[in-house]
Write an enzyme that holds these catalytic residues in place. Structure first.
Site, PDB file in Angstrom:
ATOM      1  N   HIS A 105      47.401  52.146 -40.172  1.00  8.69           N
ATOM      2  CA  HIS A 105      46.268  53.175 -40.043  1.00  8.69           C
ATOM      3  C   HIS A 105      45.304  52.582 -41.333  1.00  8.69           C
ATOM      4  O   HIS A 105      44.074  53.120 -41.110  1.00  8.69           O
ATOM      5  CB  HIS A 105      46.860  54.658 -40.461  1.00  8.69           C
ATOM      6  CG  HIS A 105      47.945  54.815 -39.730  1.00  8.69           C
ATOM      7  ND1 HIS A 105      49.174  55.690 -40.258  1.00  8.69           N
ATOM      8  CD2 HIS A 105      48.555  54.497 -38.600  1.00  8.69           C
ATOM      9  CE1 HIS A 105      50.135  55.534 -39.553  1.00  8.69           C
ATOM     10  NE2 HIS A 105      49.988  54.825 -38.412  1.00  8.69           N
TER      11      HIS A 105
ATOM     12  N   CYS B 188      34.403  44.684 -22.862  1.00  7.87           N
ATOM     13  CA  CYS B 188      34.592  45.531 -24.258  1.00  7.87           C
ATOM     14  C   CYS B 188      35.699  44.697 -24.897  1.00  7.87           C
ATOM     15  O   CYS B 188      36.127  45.194 -26.027  1.00  7.87           O
ATOM     16  CB  CYS B 188      35.093  46.841 -24.332  1.00  7.87           C
ATOM     17  SG  CYS B 188      36.630  47.162 -23.118  1.00  7.87           S
TER      18      CYS B 188
HETATM   19  C1  PEP Z   1      41.062  44.600 -24.205  1.00 10.43           C
HETATM   20  O1  PEP Z   1      42.159  44.220 -23.712  1.00 10.43           O
HETATM   21  O2  PEP Z   1      40.298  43.851 -24.081  1.00 10.43           O
HETATM   22  C2  PEP Z   1      40.583  45.748 -24.899  1.00 10.43           C
HETATM   23  C3  PEP Z   1      39.587  46.177 -25.230  1.00 10.43           C
HETATM   24  O3  PEP Z   1      41.660  46.679 -25.124  1.00 10.43           O
HETATM   25  P1  PEP Z   1      42.691  46.579 -26.462  1.00 10.43           P
HETATM   26  O4  PEP Z   1      42.121  45.391 -27.136  1.00 10.43           O
HETATM   27  O5  PEP Z   1      42.544  47.881 -27.159  1.00 10.43           O
HETATM   28  O6  PEP Z   1      43.938  46.318 -25.846  1.00 10.43           O
END
Ligand code: PEP
Ligand code: MG
Length: 754
Positions: free
Chosen positions: A368, A681
């Site tokens: 955190h 993302c």
């Molecule tokens: C990903 O897997 O690219 C993603 C954005 O999710 P996380 O990094 O939270 O697994």
């Protein structure tokens, strides 16, 4: 050793006499090992101390050959003594020689001793030596004997605190100017470069006096200590909470419960009765708890015991009149705070203007406090060698929070080169700020949209500060990870509402709980999994435990009443999982309608694309999805069968290689064919060179960390799309292209800012 009930008291009294005597440290130590051997009816008692950071040297013995003193040496981890030092826990063996770790040292003459008990000598929780007793006969030492030996070991730590013993030995060995370790390596938890002076988060408290026969006085001290500890917890609890909706409060509630625990207190009182000062009594029980903590595998219990450990530290500081962390003291203007670990609230207690960086000896990048540090833009390096806690207050420090290096008292050349790097970076950051309101468009007019990845309320500030046009990925699991208990619907809804409101007109895409894998939550017990990344996680948990998803969706629907709700599901592997998740959403919407609750004006339901199998179901998926978001972190880990958490594999497979980029281009083409909005993302989009390749293959919306908005925008504004597209297209037609290398050269030749 404890035939009579008052034996420990007698032992303590004798120990007190020895420690308080005017003898030199070495002589006091000799007398202590003699005392222990005779008290415990043991043929041998030996004391080892750590020198040169990992060598245990025999400093005193009763029973082993005296020639072995300062000759017998074992590495930490070597032999039974080394094992006790490395594990930090006691050993009690009736047949020591049959233990696989037994290491025979002929100079000691110990071959005749069968049983052995060894306890660590701890100073501020750190092993500084080992105290051992041995007997010829095979026997099992009782719990009381183990406890008594631990108490003696604790008192022996005084000899190290005072420095007498080790410094005297260094002088004898002509070993006075050993090199000071000046460089440490750690893991980057929050990026950034910083220079400053060392400040210890928790002032070092060394217990000076361990023994006291004024039991009444010590009990009174203990009462006072407890009172001021409870008052301090009350004060923190009444202060305005930092992580909205009370997660921190719950942690403090647990602390308060522990602080009132009668069992804990009565154990401390018993230790005082045996002849310890109040602070030493707290430490004694703390050592016992730590040893239990090391032995337990149950993460819940470990966490509880670590709370108790923390509380014991606080109590000791109260007893020694050193309560509070450095946050409450006068800080230098350029503090680099060093801590074993700290909670998010403690980090927020610091005056941010004076806090240049934080170094944690423990922690993890998903902890955190690391999440908060990233949100605040405070460089943080963690998982650093324990030696970092011995750095002198006020020492000059450089924290290279890009590659995890830390320099203590750096030589002038290093200092100068870092200052240059820091200055260049500061300039660059100012330029990013200047670009805040400029459009995200290539030189030849191709519009790109940059949104942020977030998970805390503070990230919305990051979105506004950088001029990003929304939140492309809001990782809702962060709130669950920083909560000790399952967040209920109402507080969840309040939190999501506060995010939507803070974002204003800018859209936020919420991802439903993505727990499991590396993301642990304390309220959900999971079985041990051999491959957690491929295991029971994300939507798989949600569909097996639909109540969790239903409550979260209920909270999201409530929060978005009257506005747009953008929601997506993580780790969809089979299109039917998406259908199922949508059905659950529909049910929650029906429930809302039936109860005449206000609904969102519009709902957009999408999915993360993180599993390669879904790429081959796009023709079925896209007609029923409002949008897609490529989670390239997971997609690439599964595509290359390469664990994203394993540092040995970090650089092994290139996400910009033709197979990976061809897959991404396939997804882009499918989405544009079905006219479904697409975002990426994952981390590749946050690196300028990655973003360059992605834009070349057709991506138009990237969701990146707030800190990446500036650099990626600068790259985009320096780019001519009509040139890069055919260039990358050509490279993709050949499976052996070094796209990354070629892009770097291309960028250099065409003044693209990567
Ligand atoms: C990903 O897997 O690219 C993603 C954005 O999710 P996380 O990094 O939270 O697994
Ligand atoms: Mg993912």
């Amino acid at each position: 050793m404890t035939p009579a009930k008052n034996a420990p008291r007698r032992l303590m009294r004798q120990l007190h006499e020895i420690m308080a005597s005017a003898d030199v440290a070495e002589e006091r130590l000799n007398r202590v090992v003699h005392l222990v051997a005779s008290n415990m009816v043991a043929e041998v008692c030996s004391a080892y101390f750590i020198r040169d950071s990992d060598v245990l040297e025999l400093f005193a013995t009763e029973g082993l050959k005296s020639e072995a003193v300062h000759i017998t040496k074992l590495r930490v981890g070597e032999g039974l003594v080394g094992l006790v030092a490395s594990a930090g826990t006691s050993l009690n063996l009736s047949d020591a020689q049959s233990h696989p770790k037994f290491a025979y040292r002929p100079e000691t003459g110990e071959e005749i001793y069968k049983s052995l008990m060894a306890v660590p000598i701890l100073r501020s929780g750190k092993v500084v030596g080992v105290l051992v007793v041995q007997n010829e006969a095979s026997r099992h030492y009782s719990d009381e004997e183990e406890e008594a030996l631990q108490t003696v070991a604790m008192v022996l730590a005084e000899l190290v605190v005072s420095g007498d013993l080790l410094i005297a030995q260094d002088q004898k060995d002509g070993n006075m100017d050993r090199a000071i370790v000046s460089r440490f390596d750690g893991l980057v938890f929050a990026e950034g470069l910083a220079e400053g002076v060392a400040v210890m988060h928790e002032p070092k408290v060394e217990i000076i006096e361990h023994l006291s026969e004024d039991y009444a006085l010590q009990q009174r001290n203990l009462d006072k200590g407890f009172n001021s500890l409870l008052a301090q917890i009350d004060e923190i609890m009444s202060a305005e909470d930092i992580i909205h909706h009370g997660e921190h409060r719950e942690i403090l509630d647990v602390y308060k419960l522990f602080a009132r625990d009668k069992g804990w207190r009565s154990k401390i009182e018993d230790a005082i009765e045996s002849g310890l000062t109040a602070e030493a009594a707290v430490e004694k029980i703390q050592i016992e708890n730590r040893s239990k903590m090391m032995k337990t595998e149950d993460p819940y219990l470990r966490e509880r015991l670590s709370d108790l450990d923390d509380l014991a530290n606080r109590l000791i500081r109260h007893l020694m009149g050193k309560a509070g962390t450095a946050a409450n003291k006068k800080l230098p203007d350029n503090a680099v705070v060093i801590a074993r670990n700290m909670g998010p609230a403690e980090l927020l207690d610091y005056d941010r203007d004076k806090l240049n960086a934080v170094i944690l000896q423990e922690g993890s990048s998903t902890s955190h406090v690391a999440i908060v540090a990233r949100a605040l833009g405070i460089p943080m390096v963690g998982q650093v060698d324990t030696g970092i806690l011995d750095v002198d207050e006020g020492a000059q420090i450089i924290v290279h929070g890009l590659d995890g290096e830390i320099y203590i008292s750096p030589p002038p050349e290093i200092l100068e080169s870092y200052r240059d790097t820091i200055a260049a970076r500061t300039k660059l950051l100012a330029r990013y700020d200047d670009m805040r309101d400029k459009p995200v468009v290539t030189k030849d007019g191709v519009q790109i949209e940059l949104v942020i990845n977030g998970g805390l309320a503070m990230d919305i500030e990051g979105m506004h500060r950088t001029g990003a046009s929304g939140v492309g990925l809001f990782r809702t699991e962060f709130q669950f990870m920083i909560s000790k208990t399952l967040p209920r619907v109402h507080p969840q809804a309040e939190f999501y509402k506060s995010i939507i409101e803070a974002a204003g007109a800018k859209p936020v895409t919420f991802r439903t709980l993505d727990i499991g894998g590396d993301k642990e939550v304390s309220f959900l017990k999971r079985d041990h999994e051999v491959n957690p990344a491929l295991g029971w996680r994300a939507i798989r948990i949600a569909l097996d435990r639909p109540a969790l998803l239903r409550y979260q969706l209920r909270a999201l629907i409530t929060a978005a009443a009257g506005t747009t709700l953008n929601v997506m599901f993580p780790m969809i592997t089979d299109v039917n999982e998406f259908r199922f998740a949508k059905t659950i959403l529909e049910k929650e919407l029906d429930r809302h309608r039936k109860n005449s609750r206000p609904l969102p004006k519009e709902i957009k339901v999408g999915t993360m694309l993180e599993v390669p199998s879904l790429v081959w179901q796009l023709d079925e998926l896209l007609p029923i999805a409002d949008f897609i978001s490529i989670g390239s972190n997971d997609l690439m880990q599964f595509f290359f069968a390469s664990d994203r958490e394993n540092p040995k594999l970090n650089q092994r497979y290139d996400t910009l290689s033709p197979p990976a980029l061809n897959m991404l281009r396939f997804i882009v083409d499918k989405c544009s064919h079905h006219n479904v909005p697409l975002t990426l993302c994952g981390e590749i989009g946050g690196k300028s060179i990655g973003a360059l390749a992605l834009i070349a293959i057709g991506l138009r919306r990237l969701s990146v960390a707030p800190a990446a908005i500036g650099p990626v925008k600068m790259m985009i504004r320096s780019l001519d799309f009509s040139m890069i597209q055919p260039f990358v297209g050509e490279l993709l037609s050949r499976s052996d292209s070094d796209i990354r290398g070629q892009l770097k050269s291309f960028a250099k030749d065409h003044n693209i800012r990567i």
